[in-house]
Write a protein that holds these residues in place. Structure first.
Motif, PDB file in Angstrom:
ATOM      1  N   ASP A  41     -23.702  30.700 -46.930  1.00 20.14           N
ATOM      2  CA  ASP A  41     -24.046  29.835 -47.353  1.00 20.14           C
ATOM      3  C   ASP A  41     -24.515  28.591 -45.642  1.00 20.14           C
ATOM      4  OD1 ASP A  41     -23.527  30.001 -49.944  1.00 20.14           O
ATOM      5  OD2 ASP A  41     -21.125  28.676 -50.075  1.00 20.14           O
ATOM      6  N   ASP A  42     -24.425  27.733 -45.428  1.00 23.21           N
ATOM      7  CA  ASP A  42     -24.285  26.829 -44.543  1.00 23.21           C
ATOM      8  C   ASP A  42     -23.256  25.750 -44.484  1.00 23.21           C
ATOM      9  OD1 ASP A  42     -25.208  25.276 -42.080  1.00 23.21           O
ATOM     10  OD2 ASP A  42     -27.142  24.349 -43.385  1.00 23.21           O
ATOM     11  N   ILE A  43     -22.228  26.434 -43.845  1.00 25.91           N
ATOM     12  CA  ILE A  43     -20.374  26.033 -44.178  1.00 25.91           C
ATOM     13  C   ILE A  43     -20.825  25.116 -43.340  1.00 25.91           C
ATOM     14  CG2 ILE A  43     -19.947  28.109 -43.181  1.00 25.91           C
ATOM     15  CD1 ILE A  43     -18.341  25.853 -45.440  1.00 25.91           C
ATOM     16  N   VAL A  44     -21.566  25.330 -42.008  1.00 28.16           N
ATOM     17  CA  VAL A  44     -21.318  24.484 -40.737  1.00 28.16           C
ATOM     18  C   VAL A  44     -22.124  22.953 -41.369  1.00 28.16           C
ATOM     19  CG1 VAL A  44     -21.698  23.276 -38.597  1.00 28.16           C
ATOM     20  CG2 VAL A  44     -21.058  25.920 -39.252  1.00 28.16           C
ATOM     21  N   ARG A  45     -22.997  22.879 -42.209  1.00 23.46           N
ATOM     22  CA  ARG A  45     -23.762  21.395 -42.958  1.00 23.46           C
ATOM     23  C   ARG A  45     -22.737  20.853 -43.917  1.00 23.46           C
ATOM     24  NH1 ARG A  45     -26.688  21.210 -46.693  1.00 23.46           N
ATOM     25  NH2 ARG A  45     -27.254  23.064 -46.518  1.00 23.46           N
ATOM     26  N   LYS A  46     -22.369  21.928 -44.747  1.00 21.08           N
ATOM     27  CA  LYS A  46     -21.562  21.257 -45.806  1.00 21.08           C
ATOM     28  C   LYS A  46     -20.256  20.759 -44.719  1.00 21.08           C
ATOM     29  CE  LYS A  46     -21.793  22.794 -49.897  1.00 21.08           C
ATOM     30  NZ  LYS A  46     -21.733  23.877 -51.050  1.00 21.08           N
ATOM     31  N   MET A  47     -19.890  21.584 -44.141  1.00 21.24           N
ATOM     32  CA  MET A  47     -18.183  20.948 -43.385  1.00 21.24           C
ATOM     33  C   MET A  47     -18.364  19.798 -42.797  1.00 21.24           C
ATOM     34  SD  MET A  47     -15.288  21.995 -43.940  1.00 21.24           S
ATOM     35  CE  MET A  47     -15.347  21.483 -43.473  1.00 21.24           C
ATOM     36  N   GLU A  48     -19.404  18.976 -42.065  1.00 21.76           N
ATOM     37  CA  GLU A  48     -20.273  18.120 -41.481  1.00 21.76           C
ATOM     38  C   GLU A  48     -20.351  16.934 -42.608  1.00 21.76           C
ATOM     39  OE1 GLU A  48     -23.885  18.358 -39.213  1.00 21.76           O
ATOM     40  OE2 GLU A  48     -23.030  19.822 -38.103  1.00 21.76           O
ATOM     41  N   SER A  49     -20.427  17.669 -43.551  1.00 21.34           N
ATOM     42  CA  SER A  49     -21.175  16.566 -44.811  1.00 21.34           C
ATOM     43  C   SER A  49     -19.438  16.235 -45.631  1.00 21.34           C
ATOM     44  CB  SER A  49     -22.070  16.091 -46.327  1.00 21.34           C
ATOM     45  OG  SER A  49     -21.754  17.915 -45.987  1.00 21.34           O
ATOM     46  N   ALA A  77     -16.177  31.022 -37.921  1.00 24.32           N
ATOM     47  CA  ALA A  77     -14.925  30.379 -37.542  1.00 24.32           C
ATOM     48  C   ALA A  77     -15.195  29.700 -35.977  1.00 24.32           C
ATOM     49  CB  ALA A  77     -14.549  31.791 -37.283  1.00 24.32           C
ATOM     50  N   HIS A  78     -15.828  29.792 -34.891  1.00 22.96           N
ATOM     51  CA  HIS A  78     -16.303  28.921 -34.140  1.00 22.96           C
ATOM     52  C   HIS A  78     -16.951  27.770 -34.179  1.00 22.96           C
ATOM     53  CE1 HIS A  78     -14.360  32.248 -31.376  1.00 22.96           C
ATOM     54  NE2 HIS A  78     -15.275  33.634 -32.002  1.00 22.96           N
ATOM     55  N   ARG A  79     -18.117  28.091 -34.920  1.00 22.83           N
ATOM     56  CA  ARG A  79     -18.913  26.476 -35.405  1.00 22.83           C
ATOM     57  C   ARG A  79     -18.026  25.423 -36.013  1.00 22.83           C
ATOM     58  NH1 ARG A  79     -23.960  28.098 -38.180  1.00 22.83           N
ATOM     59  NH2 ARG A  79     -24.698  26.158 -37.920  1.00 22.83           N
ATOM     60  N   LEU A  80     -16.991  26.319 -36.527  1.00 20.44           N
ATOM     61  CA  LEU A  80     -15.656  25.083 -38.010  1.00 20.44           C
ATOM     62  C   LEU A  80     -14.886  24.896 -36.802  1.00 20.44           C
ATOM     63  CD1 LEU A  80     -15.818  27.648 -41.442  1.00 20.44           C
ATOM     64  CD2 LEU A  80     -17.132  25.226 -40.560  1.00 20.44           C
ATOM     65  N   GLN A  81     -14.489  25.120 -35.681  1.00 18.05           N
ATOM     66  CA  GLN A  81     -13.246  24.753 -34.980  1.00 18.05           C
ATOM     67  C   GLN A  81     -13.664  22.955 -34.728  1.00 18.05           C
ATOM     68  OE1 GLN A  81     -14.046  26.719 -30.946  1.00 18.05           O
ATOM     69  NE2 GLN A  81     -12.108  28.347 -32.097  1.00 18.05           N
ATOM     70  N   ILE A  87      -9.333  28.083 -43.042  1.00 21.44           N
ATOM     71  CA  ILE A  87     -10.286  29.259 -43.414  1.00 21.44           C
ATOM     72  C   ILE A  87      -9.426  29.757 -44.852  1.00 21.44           C
ATOM     73  CG2 ILE A  87     -11.678  30.963 -43.075  1.00 21.44           C
ATOM     74  CD1 ILE A  87     -12.311  29.127 -40.968  1.00 21.44           C
ATOM     75  N   GLU A  88      -9.503  30.643 -46.309  1.00 22.87           N
ATOM     76  CA  GLU A  88      -9.133  31.201 -47.205  1.00 22.87           C
ATOM     77  C   GLU A  88      -9.941  32.583 -46.813  1.00 22.87           C
ATOM     78  OE1 GLU A  88      -7.653  31.429 -51.553  1.00 22.87           O
ATOM     79  OE2 GLU A  88      -7.009  30.019 -50.295  1.00 22.87           O
TER      80      GLU A  88
END
Length: 93
Positions: A41-49, A77-81, A87-88
């Motif tokens: 998943d593009d979780i970084v994009r999702k977290m941004e939105s 994980a580094h990109r989500l900092q 994170i689970e």
């Protein structure tokens, strides 16, 4: 104790549906949203939105052990900092 913290929760959603969930959680007064994500998943994009839609919310992202190993998860994980999140279960144990 008069109050107990409870998270709003949803499974995997399209981006548009996820934003609706975040907005609804905010309207209902929730301070935290837990949602599902998977390896790939593009979780970084999702977290941004979702962070924009719920700037005062914190988040729990449950990967359901979908990453094959720690080496594949660490770059994500580094990109989500910088996001207010927990994170689970990213990798099998």
């Amino acid at each position: 104790q008069k109050k107990v913290a409870v998270s709003y929760w949803t499974g995997q959603k399209t981006d548009a549906d996820m934003l609706d969930v975040v907005r609804r959680g905010v309207e209902l007064g929730f301070k935290n949203l837990k949602f599902k994500a998977r390896y790939g998943d593009d979780i970084v994009r999702k977290m941004e939105s979702v962070a924009k839609a719920g700037p005062a919310m914190s988040f729990i992202v449950d990967f359901n052990r979908s990453f094959p190993d720690l080496a594949s998860f660490l770059p994500v994980a580094h990109r989500l900092q910088g996001y207010h999140l927990i994170i689970e279960d990213p990798i099998p144990y």
